[in-house]
Every structure is written in structure tokens, then in C-alpha cells.
Design an enzyme around this catalytic site. Structure first.
Site, mmCIF file in Angstrom:
data_model
loop_
_atom_site.group_PDB
_atom_site.id
_atom_site.type_symbol
_atom_site.label_atom_id
_atom_site.label_comp_id
_atom_site.label_asym_id
_atom_site.label_seq_id
_atom_site.Cartn_x
_atom_site.Cartn_y
_atom_site.Cartn_z
ATOM 1 N N THR A 144 0.747 -1.059 -0.039
ATOM 2 C CA THR A 144 -0.176 0.117 0.061
ATOM 3 C C THR A 144 0.728 1.276 0.127
ATOM 4 O O THR A 144 1.993 1.143 0.412
ATOM 5 C CB THR A 144 -0.967 0.307 1.320
ATOM 6 O OG1 THR A 144 -1.556 1.249 1.312
ATOM 7 C CG2 THR A 144 -0.206 -0.259 2.580
ATOM 8 N N TYR B 117 -1.805 0.357 10.026
ATOM 9 C CA TYR B 117 -2.041 -0.194 9.048
ATOM 10 C C TYR B 117 -0.857 -0.230 8.030
ATOM 11 O O TYR B 117 -0.456 -1.340 7.180
ATOM 12 C CB TYR B 117 -3.284 0.449 7.946
ATOM 13 C CG TYR B 117 -3.436 -0.044 6.710
ATOM 14 C CD1 TYR B 117 -3.652 -1.483 6.436
ATOM 15 C CD2 TYR B 117 -3.432 0.735 5.813
ATOM 16 C CE1 TYR B 117 -3.857 -2.006 5.107
ATOM 17 C CE2 TYR B 117 -3.490 0.213 4.211
ATOM 18 C CZ TYR B 117 -3.559 -0.964 3.811
ATOM 19 O OH TYR B 117 -3.656 -1.577 3.015
#
Ligand code: UFG
Length: 323
Positions: A116, A140
Site C-alpha cells: 500500500t 495499517y
């Protein structure tokens, strides 16, 4: 090839699994259906329901002799990760560790991993290149960065062929496959929901150092993103860990997304200013030059309005999502 798609009942995983079937790969989906939908598992695949944290199930699954794994299964909400860091590390890091160990035992040689843009944190230079410092600002992003590093180490130690694809903001739909999250936190589906229901959408933060004060993101069509996985699967060589950013190289602010959605839907869409959301960087825009140069990837649907329009069509066809 015979491939395993973890998270293949989710938004991105289902699109990629269907592209794999279309390309002639024997495709098996592993999903615990906690976020994914049984109805999203593509025709022509087999669903194995379970979680990567279950080591027995993971080993048993990998013992089927796959040529490669596409690993989407993960928790992926920035805000939730700030509140529940432990479950993000457990799912994203421990789950992948179990997968890698099972792959080693079974002799599975290829991996494509869903990384990501969140690994870059608040980048100093935009567009972001793969060489930019990785300084995630939320659990995250840190959990995905930990996995990227783990994969790099396993490639070096055991000759795994792996690619980490660092997604920016994925949008749009593909045929019968679309975005149906519970809860939904992503901007485009929420703006479209506001259009459909005549309700309002919040703009999180209007004091960012951007052209109109709202956060800027690089939106990529889910079909374009999917095609990059197929290229990565073919290209990876033993012992190599390649890392590629995947975006369009153009950023749109939250206000610009709302404006584009007004044009696409013909609805006025009420947007209400609200405070910033924890963990959100001001601007994330990708340089995707490396994957274009190395793998010949090129976005075919780079226009924001196409992504919004495809998402809108899917939402109108599926008013209750997968229901
Ligand atoms: N936003 C709003 N209102 C909303 C929802 C979102 O203003 O109701 C804003 C957010 O604050 C952010 C932008 O719209 O500034 C985009 O938010 P999303 O939730 O759609 O997406 P994120 O950028 O937070 O995260 C997504 C993926 C992550 C990935 C990241 C990389 O969910 O997994 O893109 O850019 F890391």
C-alpha cells in the site's frame, strides 16, 4: 498456472481472480468471508473458506501444489488500525508469516503481495517513487511495511519470486464485481451513496496544505490494478523481490471527487465540512514509471469520471451490494 488468491472474495481480490480465470489460470480462492462475499467469488474458481491465522488450514491449502499465490487477504482501514493496532499486526503480519511458511513447505515459488501507499506516510516528494523513505503514519501502513520487509528477506534466503504492489486509491467496478464494504469508509462509494440516498457526505479536513484544503489522492481503476497482478505473476524471477507503485500519477482532492460525482450522477450531493480523520496524510500521488518501464503496464482507464461512473453503474445495479 495454478494459483491461489487469498482474499479472493473481496473487492480487489474478486476482480483479479476473475481476470486470472479469463486468462486461463486454474484459480482457487481462499477467504474467511469476514469481509468478502460468497457471491463475489468468480465463476470457474473454487472457494476454500478459512483464515490464514489457522496454520493447519493454511498448510493443508498450500499442500495442493500451487505455482503462485496472490495475497490480498488483510485488514485495510487506516482509521480502524489506529484504534486496534494489535489486530492489524496479527492479521496482516502473522497471517502472511503463516502463508510464507506454508508456501516454503509446499515449495510454492511465486508471490504477488498487496502492499500500500500507506507505507510512505507523509512523503516529502510527490509523485512518490519506490525509493522514497518508508515512514508509515498508522499501524495499517506499518503492518504492510513489515510484510514487505519479511517478503524481501524470504526472497533473499529461499529464492522466492515475489512482487509487492503498492496500491494507491482503488476505485471503480468490473462487470458484476464491485465495492461492498461493511462498514464503508472509502470516499467514492460514500459520495455515491449520498447521491443515491439524497443524504450528505463528510469532507474530512479542509485545512490541508493542498490546492483547495482537502486531501489529495491518486485514484486507480480496479481493472487496471488487476492487470498489473497478472503481469507481476508472470515476470517475477527466483530470489527477486520487486516493489512497484500503482497509481495514475494524478491526484484529485476530496472536493474534486465530489464535483466529479455530481457530474456523473447528475445529483447535487450535499458535502459537509468535518475535522480531519486520524492517520490521513495530506497528499498521496504515485509515480508508476517503474512498473510501466519494467512490466509494460499502462492504465487503460485513467479518468476519474470513468472510475466513478463504473462504481455508480454497479451501485445502481446492486442497491444492496452483494446483499
Ligand atoms: N474522506 C472524506 N470523507 C469520507 C471518506 C473519506 O473526506 O467520508 C477522505 C479521507 O479523509 C481521505 C480521502 O477521502 O483524505 C480518501 O479516503 P479513503 O478512505 O477513500 O481512502 P484512504 O486514502 O484513506 O485509503 C485508501 C486505502 C488504503 C490505502 C490508501 C493509499 O483504503 O488501504 O488508500 O492511498 F493505503
Amino acid at each position: 498456472m495454478k494459483v491461489l488468491v487469498t482474499g479472493g472474495a473481496g473487492y480487489i481480490g474478486s476482480v483479479v481472480a476473475s481476470q486470472l480465470v479469463e486468462a486461463g489460470h486454474e484459480t482457487v480462492v481462499l477467504d474467511d468471508l469476514s469481509k468478502g462475499h460468497r457471491e463475489a467469488v468468480p465463476e470457474g474458481t473454487r472457494l476454500l473458506q478459512g483464515n490464514l491465522l489457522d496454520t493447519g488450514f493454511t498448510r493443508q491449502t498450500l499442500s495442493e501444489s500451487f505455482d503462485g499465490v496472490l495475497h490480498f487477504a488483510a485488514l485495510s482501514l487506516v482509521g480502524e488500525s489506529v484504534e486496534k493496532p494489535e489486530i492489524y499486526y496479527r492479521n496482516n503480519v502473522c497471517g502472511t508469516l503463516n502463508l510464507l511458511e506454508a508456501m516454503r513447505e509446499a515449495g510454492t515459488g511465486k508471490l504477488v503481495f498487496s502492499s500500500t501507499a500507506a507505507v510512505y506516510g507523509e512523503p516529502e516528494e510527490v509523485p512518490i517513487q519506490e525509493s522514497a523513505p518508508t515512514l508509515p503514519t498508522n499501524p495499517y501502513g506499518s503492518s504492510k511495511l513489515a510484510v514487505d520487509r519479511l517478503i524481501g528477506a524470504v526472497c533473499g534466503a529461499r529464492g522466492l519470486a515475489a512482487t509487492s504492489l503498492r496500491y494507491f486509491n482503488v476505485a471503480g467496478a468490473s462487470g458484476r464485481f464491485g465495492e461492498d464494504h461493511h462498514p464503508e469508509t472509502h470516499l467514492i462509494p460514500l459520495v455515491l451513496r449520498a447521491a443515491a440516498e439524497g443524504s450528505s457526505v463528510k469532507i474530512f479536513g479542509t485545512d490541508y496544505p493542498t490546492r483547495d484544503g482537502t486531501a489529495v489522492r491518486d485514484y486507480i481503476h480496479v481493472e487496471d490494478l488487476g492487470r498489473a497482478h497478472l503481469l507481476a505473476l508472470e515476470a517475477a524471477g527466483p530470489g527477486e523481490h520487486s516493489v512497484y507503485n500503482l497509481g495514475n500519477g494524478a491526484g484529485f482532492s476530496v472536493r474534486e471527487v465530489v464535483e466529479a460525482a455530481r457530474r456523473v450522477t447528475g445529483q447535487s450531493i450535499d458535502a459537509v465540512e468535518a475535522p480531519r480523520r486520524a492517520g490521513d496524510p495530506p497528499t498521496l500521488v504515485a509515480s508508476s514509471e517503474k512498473i510501466q518501464a519494467d512490466l509494460g503496464w499502462k492504465p487503460e482507464k485513467p479518468e476519474l469520471e470513468t472510475m466513478i461512473s463504473d462504481a455508480w453503474t454497479w451501485m445502481c445495479d446492486h442497491p444492496n451490494g452483494y446483499g
